[in-house]
Design a protein around this motif. Structure first.
Motif, PDB file in Angstrom:
ATOM      1  N   GLU A  56       1.181  12.301  -5.626  1.00 34.85           N
ATOM      2  CA  GLU A  56       1.965  11.303  -6.373  1.00 34.85           C
ATOM      3  C   GLU A  56       1.339   9.918  -6.264  1.00 34.85           C
ATOM      4  OE1 GLU A  56       5.506  10.388  -8.737  1.00 34.85           O
ATOM      5  OE2 GLU A  56       4.338  12.177  -8.261  1.00 34.85           O
ATOM      6  N   ALA A  57       0.904   9.557  -5.061  1.00 33.13           N
ATOM      7  CA  ALA A  57       0.276   8.244  -4.861  1.00 33.13           C
ATOM      8  C   ALA A  57      -1.008   8.128  -5.674  1.00 33.13           C
ATOM      9  CB  ALA A  57      -0.014   8.023  -3.381  1.00 33.13           C
ATOM     10  N   MET A  58      -1.769   9.214  -5.739  1.00 35.28           N
ATOM     11  CA  MET A  58      -3.007   9.187  -6.503  1.00 35.28           C
ATOM     12  C   MET A  58      -2.736   9.173  -8.001  1.00 35.28           C
ATOM     13  SD  MET A  58      -5.429  11.721  -4.238  1.00 35.28           S
ATOM     14  CE  MET A  58      -6.923  11.238  -5.099  1.00 35.28           C
ATOM     15  N   THR A  59      -1.693   9.862  -8.435  1.00 35.05           N
ATOM     16  CA  THR A  59      -1.321   9.855  -9.851  1.00 35.05           C
ATOM     17  C   THR A  59      -1.049   8.436 -10.331  1.00 35.05           C
ATOM     18  OG1 THR A  59      -0.363  12.080  -9.700  1.00 35.05           O
ATOM     19  CG2 THR A  59       0.366  10.698 -11.539  1.00 35.05           C
ATOM     20  N   HIS A  62      -1.616   4.234  -6.301  1.00 35.71           N
ATOM     21  CA  HIS A  62      -0.857   3.309  -5.455  1.00 35.71           C
ATOM     22  C   HIS A  62      -0.929   3.794  -4.000  1.00 35.71           C
ATOM     23  CE1 HIS A  62       2.031  -0.073  -5.756  1.00 35.71           C
ATOM     24  NE2 HIS A  62       2.502   0.408  -4.620  1.00 35.71           N
ATOM     25  N   PRO A  63      -1.992   3.430  -3.260  1.00 37.55           N
ATOM     26  CA  PRO A  63      -2.167   3.925  -1.893  1.00 37.55           C
ATOM     27  C   PRO A  63      -0.996   3.648  -0.962  1.00 37.55           C
ATOM     28  CG  PRO A  63      -4.199   2.923  -2.671  1.00 37.55           C
ATOM     29  CD  PRO A  63      -3.152   2.628  -3.713  1.00 37.55           C
ATOM     30  N   ASP A  64      -0.300   2.511  -1.167  1.00 36.48           N
ATOM     31  CA  ASP A  64       0.823   2.179  -0.292  1.00 36.48           C
ATOM     32  C   ASP A  64       1.926   3.239  -0.335  1.00 36.48           C
ATOM     33  OD1 ASP A  64      -0.239  -0.055   0.781  1.00 36.48           O
ATOM     34  OD2 ASP A  64       0.922  -1.490  -0.383  1.00 36.48           O
ATOM     35  N   MET A  65       2.064   3.941  -1.453  1.00 34.62           N
ATOM     36  CA  MET A  65       3.080   4.997  -1.532  1.00 34.62           C
ATOM     37  C   MET A  65       2.847   6.052  -0.461  1.00 34.62           C
ATOM     38  SD  MET A  65       3.851   5.824  -5.528  1.00 34.62           S
ATOM     39  CE  MET A  65       5.057   7.064  -5.076  1.00 34.62           C
ATOM     40  N   TYR A  66       1.597   6.430  -0.292  1.00 35.15           N
ATOM     41  CA  TYR A  66       1.271   7.445   0.711  1.00 35.15           C
ATOM     42  C   TYR A  66       1.409   6.876   2.120  1.00 35.15           C
ATOM     43  CZ  TYR A  66      -1.168  11.401   2.846  1.00 35.15           C
ATOM     44  OH  TYR A  66      -1.489  12.510   3.600  1.00 35.15           O
ATOM     45  N   SER A  67       0.920   5.658   2.312  1.00 35.11           N
ATOM     46  CA  SER A  67       1.000   5.027   3.630  1.00 35.11           C
ATOM     47  C   SER A  67       2.440   4.855   4.077  1.00 35.11           C
ATOM     48  CB  SER A  67       0.309   3.656   3.592  1.00 35.11           C
ATOM     49  OG  SER A  67      -1.050   3.782   3.234  1.00 35.11           O
ATOM     50  N   ASN A  68       3.300   4.392   3.177  1.00 29.76           N
ATOM     51  CA  ASN A  68       4.701   4.176   3.531  1.00 29.76           C
ATOM     52  C   ASN A  68       5.411   5.493   3.831  1.00 29.76           C
ATOM     53  OD1 ASN A  68       4.568   1.382   3.258  1.00 29.76           O
ATOM     54  ND2 ASN A  68       5.006   1.459   1.074  1.00 29.76           N
ATOM     55  N   TYR A  69       5.042   6.539   3.100  1.00 29.26           N
ATOM     56  CA  TYR A  69       5.619   7.849   3.392  1.00 29.26           C
ATOM     57  C   TYR A  69       5.199   8.321   4.786  1.00 29.26           C
ATOM     58  CZ  TYR A  69       5.636  12.890   3.823  1.00 29.26           C
ATOM     59  OH  TYR A  69       5.776  14.160   4.320  1.00 29.26           O
ATOM     60  N   ILE A  70       3.943   8.134   5.137  1.00 22.90           N
ATOM     61  CA  ILE A  70       3.451   8.580   6.438  1.00 22.90           C
ATOM     62  C   ILE A  70       4.180   7.840   7.567  1.00 22.90           C
ATOM     63  CG2 ILE A  70       1.442   8.554   7.973  1.00 22.90           C
ATOM     64  CD1 ILE A  70       1.406  10.832   5.939  1.00 22.90           C
ATOM     65  N   VAL A  71       4.417   6.551   7.403  1.00 29.66           N
ATOM     66  CA  VAL A  71       5.162   5.780   8.413  1.00 29.66           C
ATOM     67  C   VAL A  71       6.589   6.315   8.527  1.00 29.66           C
ATOM     68  CG1 VAL A  71       6.128   3.510   8.945  1.00 29.66           C
ATOM     69  CG2 VAL A  71       3.743   3.718   8.194  1.00 29.66           C
ATOM     70  N   TRP A  72       7.212   6.605   7.368  1.00 33.11           N
ATOM     71  CA  TRP A  72       8.560   7.192   7.390  1.00 33.11           C
ATOM     72  C   TRP A  72       8.536   8.533   8.119  1.00 33.11           C
ATOM     73  CZ3 TRP A  72      10.462  11.842   5.708  1.00 33.11           C
ATOM     74  CH2 TRP A  72      11.856  11.969   5.640  1.00 33.11           C
ATOM     75  N   ALA A  73       7.558   9.370   7.817  1.00 36.98           N
ATOM     76  CA  ALA A  73       7.459  10.682   8.444  1.00 36.98           C
ATOM     77  C   ALA A  73       7.252  10.552   9.947  1.00 36.98           C
ATOM     78  CB  ALA A  73       6.303  11.468   7.816  1.00 36.98           C
ATOM     79  N   ALA A  74       6.487   9.552  10.363  1.00 36.30           N
ATOM     80  CA  ALA A  74       6.242   9.349  11.797  1.00 36.30           C
ATOM     81  C   ALA A  74       7.547   9.093  12.545  1.00 36.30           C
ATOM     82  CB  ALA A  74       5.274   8.187  12.003  1.00 36.30           C
ATOM     83  N   ALA A  75       8.408   8.255  11.973  1.00 36.54           N
ATOM     84  CA  ALA A  75       9.696   7.960  12.612  1.00 36.54           C
ATOM     85  C   ALA A  75      10.575   9.198  12.657  1.00 36.54           C
ATOM     86  CB  ALA A  75      10.396   6.837  11.854  1.00 36.54           C
ATOM     87  N   ASN A 326       6.612  -2.373 -11.993  1.00 34.75           N
ATOM     88  CA  ASN A 326       5.840  -2.925 -13.097  1.00 34.75           C
ATOM     89  C   ASN A 326       4.728  -1.971 -13.523  1.00 34.75           C
ATOM     90  OD1 ASN A 326       5.247  -5.116 -14.897  1.00 34.75           O
ATOM     91  ND2 ASN A 326       3.505  -5.635 -13.607  1.00 34.75           N
ATOM     92  N   LYS A 327       4.167  -1.270 -12.550  1.00 31.75           N
ATOM     93  CA  LYS A 327       3.066  -0.341 -12.828  1.00 31.75           C
ATOM     94  C   LYS A 327       3.514   0.815 -13.715  1.00 31.75           C
ATOM     95  CE  LYS A 327      -0.194   0.291  -9.843  1.00 31.75           C
ATOM     96  NZ  LYS A 327      -1.007   0.662  -8.659  1.00 31.75           N
ATOM     97  N   ILE A 328       4.791   1.222 -13.603  1.00 32.65           N
ATOM     98  CA  ILE A 328       5.251   2.367 -14.403  1.00 32.65           C
ATOM     99  C   ILE A 328       5.856   1.935 -15.739  1.00 32.65           C
ATOM    100  CG2 ILE A 328       5.642   3.729 -12.326  1.00 32.65           C
ATOM    101  CD1 ILE A 328       8.675   3.370 -12.834  1.00 32.65           C
ATOM    102  N   GLY A 329       5.823   0.635 -16.030  1.00 29.37           N
ATOM    103  CA  GLY A 329       6.238   0.169 -17.347  1.00 29.37           C
ATOM    104  C   GLY A 329       7.694  -0.248 -17.479  1.00 29.37           C
ATOM    105  N   ALA A 330       8.411  -0.378 -16.358  1.00 30.18           N
ATOM    106  CA  ALA A 330       9.806  -0.832 -16.428  1.00 30.18           C
ATOM    107  C   ALA A 330       9.868  -2.318 -16.740  1.00 30.18           C
ATOM    108  CB  ALA A 330      10.513  -0.545 -15.108  1.00 30.18           C
ATOM    109  N   ASN A 331      11.008  -2.764 -17.261  1.00 30.52           N
ATOM    110  CA  ASN A 331      11.201  -4.188 -17.533  1.00 30.52           C
ATOM    111  C   ASN A 331      11.594  -4.965 -16.292  1.00 30.52           C
ATOM    112  OD1 ASN A 331      12.363  -2.733 -20.308  1.00 30.52           O
ATOM    113  ND2 ASN A 331      11.047  -4.504 -20.673  1.00 30.52           N
ATOM    114  N   ALA A 332      12.218  -4.264 -15.336  1.00 28.86           N
ATOM    115  CA  ALA A 332      12.692  -4.944 -14.139  1.00 28.86           C
ATOM    116  C   ALA A 332      13.009  -3.928 -13.046  1.00 28.86           C
ATOM    117  CB  ALA A 332      13.937  -5.771 -14.458  1.00 28.86           C
ATOM    118  N   TYR A 333      13.234  -4.467 -11.861  1.00 30.04           N
ATOM    119  CA  TYR A 333      13.618  -3.675 -10.690  1.00 30.04           C
ATOM    120  C   TYR A 333      14.712  -4.442  -9.964  1.00 30.04           C
ATOM    121  CZ  TYR A 333      13.244  -3.517  -5.574  1.00 30.04           C
ATOM    122  OH  TYR A 333      13.526  -3.532  -4.240  1.00 30.04           O
ATOM    123  N   ALA A 334      15.666  -3.712  -9.420  1.00 25.91           N
ATOM    124  CA  ALA A 334      16.733  -4.346  -8.653  1.00 25.91           C
ATOM    125  C   ALA A 334      16.870  -3.640  -7.317  1.00 25.91           C
ATOM    126  CB  ALA A 334      18.056  -4.293  -9.407  1.00 25.91           C
TER     127      ALA A 334
END
Length: 350
Positions: A56-59, A62-75, A326-334
């Motif tokens: 998914e991160a490679m698709t 967005h490398p941070d997606m994978y990194s953040n998942y790994i940190v979550w998995a570590a906890a 923004n990368k996936i084309g949304a107008n905004a994020y909340a």
């Protein structure tokens, strides 16, 4: 990496997971003695999860997606007495398996994602911070509310909320500072192995029932002439967060159509046209569903009847990955329900 190569990685994920599992048990023969065949099965499951998040991160590049998942998995793994070194070793085996099965050129592309995850894992403080903080104006109340639910005392939790209503506490504050925060905290407690899945489901179901008791007040607000359609992306069974968002839009005078969890794309597109939506609020809870949201938004942009529709996304992947919306084309994020209403009002008044 191009789409064809990422698709190949997905197609080879089962073979890769098998190889990663075998590497673990060959590296440490005592694993089979300690954990048995069930442990081997769990290792294979973990390897599959790690690969899915990498894909998914490679698709999305967005490398941070994978990194953040790994940190979550570590906890999560740490709370279950699985050392962080095992996860670090898994990252080495992921890269080795990709190199052995898919080749040098392929492993070169995945290396930056795996290396980034290793670096983030090294720098991770491992702090286990509660979502209930002393700057919450209803800190005492949310602590009591969650305590009641974790003890299975829905009646007491309901009484607490009703008491706040009688004290003229704004419903929107109860949503933001009690319902939303308690749900975040429930998720954290599960991740840290302090409660079970049954506790998590009970807390969610009880909160949904308590929220439903407030609807007579919520739906009596004067209308502003704007329409929201809200749902979770197809395949995402989490609905609590987007339901809260929808309720707060109702409090803000919007006409809302809440379509629930795992909404299929074709029916969602039909509903957006039928209801003449001004804004689509789209919830994505799992990072592995973000590319689905990107595809959906691209489809929306191709439909002339939806040319004026604004798409706002929310959920864990966008909280933890800056700029992903923004990368996936949304107008905004909340980040929360209150911010969602304010942002939507700005979007439709531009």
């Amino acid at each position: 990496m191009n789409t064809v190569n990422i698709q190949l990685l997905a197609e080879k994920s089962s073979e890769l997971a098998n190889y990663i599992t075998s590497l673990h048990f060959e590296h440490d023969p005592d694993l089979i003695k300690r954990y048995g065949e069930l442990g081997k099965h769990r290792c294979h499951e973990d390897a599959t999860f790690h690969l899915n998040f990498l894909i998914e991160a490679m698709t999305l590049n967005h490398p941070d997606m994978y990194s953040n998942y790994i940190v979550w998995a570590a906890a999560m793994l740490k709370s279950r007495n699985i050392p962080e070194s095992d996860l670090y070793q898994n990252l080495n085996f992921v890269q080795l398996a990709i190199h052995e099965i898919l080749g040098t050129e392929f492993s070169f592309e995945t290396k930056k994602f795996v290396d980034a995850a290793k670096e983030k894992l090294k720098s991770n403080s491992g702090d286990d911070l509660s979502f209930i903080t002393n700057d919450n104006p209803l800190e005492k109340e949310v602590t009591a509310y969650l305590g009641y639910l974790l003890q299975g005392k829905r009646g007491e939790a309901t009484h607490l909320v009703n008491s706040l209503i009688k004290q003229n506490t704004p419903i929107i504050d109860i949503y933001q500072h009690i319902f939303q925060i308690s749900q975040y905290e429930v998720g954290r407690l599960w991740q840290c192995n302090k409660i079970t899945v049954a506790h998590e489901h009970y807390c969610t179901a009880a909160t949904q029932q308590i929220m439903s008791g407030l609807y007579q007040t919520i739906f009596s607000t004067a209308r502003v002439g704007k329409t929201l359609v809200a749902c979770s992306i197809a395949g995402d069974l989490h609905e609590m967060g987007i339901r809260m968002v929808t309720d707060i839009f109702e409090m803000g005078g919007w006409d809302t159509y809440y379509l629930g969890a795992s909404m299929p794309d074709p029916q969602l597109l039909e509903s957006l046209i039928e209801y003449k939506a001004d804004v689509l609020a789209l919830s994505v809870t799992l990072p592995t569903h973000v590319s689905k949201a990107a595809y959906l938004i691209k489809k929306i942009r191709s439909i002339s009847e939806l040319s004026n529709l604004k798409v706002m996304v929310g959920g864990y992947p966008f909280i933890t990955n800056h700029g992903l919306w923004n990368k996936i084309g949304a107008n905004a994020y909340a980040q929360n329900a209150n911010q969602a209403v304010l942002t939507a009002n700005e979007l439709v008044n531009q």
